[in-house]
Design a protein around this motif. Structure first.
Motif, PDB file in Angstrom:
ATOM      1  N   PHE A  87       4.348  -4.000   0.905  1.00 44.52           N
ATOM      2  CA  PHE A  87       3.376  -3.056   0.344  1.00 44.52           C
ATOM      3  C   PHE A  87       3.026  -1.972   1.359  1.00 44.52           C
ATOM      4  N   LEU A  88       2.934  -2.343   2.631  1.00 48.10           N
ATOM      5  CA  LEU A  88       2.650  -1.337   3.667  1.00 48.10           C
ATOM      6  C   LEU A  88       3.759  -0.289   3.734  1.00 48.10           C
ATOM      7  N   LEU A  89       4.994  -0.711   3.483  1.00 53.59           N
ATOM      8  CA  LEU A  89       6.123   0.221   3.505  1.00 53.59           C
ATOM      9  C   LEU A  89       6.246   1.029   2.212  1.00 53.59           C
ATOM     10  N   PHE A  90       5.846   0.410   1.086  1.00 49.59           N
ATOM     11  CA  PHE A  90       6.011   1.037  -0.226  1.00 49.59           C
ATOM     12  C   PHE A  90       4.713   0.966  -1.025  1.00 49.59           C
ATOM     13  N   PRO A  91       3.661   1.627  -0.551  1.00 48.35           N
ATOM     14  CA  PRO A  91       2.363   1.529  -1.230  1.00 48.35           C
ATOM     15  C   PRO A  91       2.323   2.217  -2.593  1.00 48.35           C
ATOM     16  N   ASP A  92       3.333   3.015  -2.897  1.00 54.65           N
ATOM     17  CA  ASP A  92       3.372   3.690  -4.196  1.00 54.65           C
ATOM     18  C   ASP A  92       4.192   2.919  -5.234  1.00 54.65           C
ATOM     19  N   TYR A 127       0.950  -1.260 -12.066  1.00 52.30           N
ATOM     20  CA  TYR A 127      -0.108  -0.705 -11.214  1.00 52.30           C
ATOM     21  C   TYR A 127       0.264   0.687 -10.706  1.00 52.30           C
ATOM     22  N   ALA A 128       1.533   0.873 -10.351  1.00 50.66           N
ATOM     23  CA  ALA A 128       1.976   2.190  -9.881  1.00 50.66           C
ATOM     24  C   ALA A 128       1.790   3.235 -10.976  1.00 50.66           C
ATOM     25  N   LEU A 134      -4.027   8.017 -12.991  1.00 48.69           N
ATOM     26  CA  LEU A 134      -5.374   8.316 -12.502  1.00 48.69           C
ATOM     27  C   LEU A 134      -5.364   9.233 -11.275  1.00 48.69           C
ATOM     28  N   SER A 135      -4.195   9.634 -10.824  1.00 48.21           N
ATOM     29  CA  SER A 135      -4.028  10.483  -9.631  1.00 48.21           C
ATOM     30  C   SER A 135      -4.714   9.877  -8.414  1.00 48.21           C
TER      31      SER A 135
END
Length: 192
Positions: A87-92, A127-128, A134-135
């Motif tokens: 998640f730290l590497l791919f938070p989006d 979630y993404a 929601l920007s």
């Protein structure tokens, strides 16, 4: 416990350990190094799989991602610590809830049906997509959800069969929720 990482170095003795809290076993430096190398290689593979995941990927792509992680990264694909790292590497692309029942619970609270497959990564796309709509960053969305209700509670359903012949009992039991077939209830008007 540090055992959640698969190995740890005992502070008192400096020895490398593995196993469970009830059944720990000492490792040689070579054995510990081999486990650490395997974790590193699997994290690298998982990172490459996530790198190839397109922005806006659908549920099917996330189910395929989970299957690939389970196959190619079997030692880390179901570990919360690995999900946190990724998640730290791919938070989006991933969700900031690292336990599946938290992921499912908060989706249900947002009136979203969780993906009908198991794994830590299958609901990441949901979630993404909500965060994009929601920007806001995914971690901000998760923080808002966490602030509103920290700990999941259970939902209950009366009956386990849906309108299509599908038994939902295992899904409800494993997901800690239950639903009600409102469409099948008779509606009566009460006159006073």
């Amino acid at each position: 416990s540090a055992l959640k990482f698969g190995i740890y170095r005992r502070k008192e003795t400096g020895r490398w350990m593995t196993g469970s809290s009830a059944n720990q076993r000492e490792l040689s430096v070579d054995e510990a190094s081999e486990i650490a190398r395997s974790h590193r290689d699997q994290l690298k593979t998982a990172s490459e799989l996530l790198e190839r995941l397109e922005e806006g990927a659908d549920d099917h792509a996330y189910v395929e991602l989970q299957a690939s992680l389970d196959l190619q990264c079997p030692d880390i694909s179901d570990k919360a610590w690995a999900h946190k790292y990724l998640f730290l590497l791919f938070p989006d692309r991933l969700v900031d809830f690292h336990v599946t029942h938290y992921q499912r619970f908060h989706l249900i609270r947002m009136l979203q049906e969780p993906v009908a497959s198991n794994g830590r990564y299958v609901n990441g796309g949901r979630y993404a997509a909500i965060a994009r709509q929601l920007s806001m960053p995914v971690n901000h969305l998760c923080a808002c959800l966490w602030q509103s209700v920290e700990h999941p509670y259970r939902y209950w359903r009366i009956g386990t069969m849906t309108e299509k012949p599908r038994d939902r009992w295992l899904e409800m039991r494993d997901g800690f929720f239950v639903g009600n077939g409102w469409s099948e209830l008779e509606v009566r008007q009460w006159v006073s």
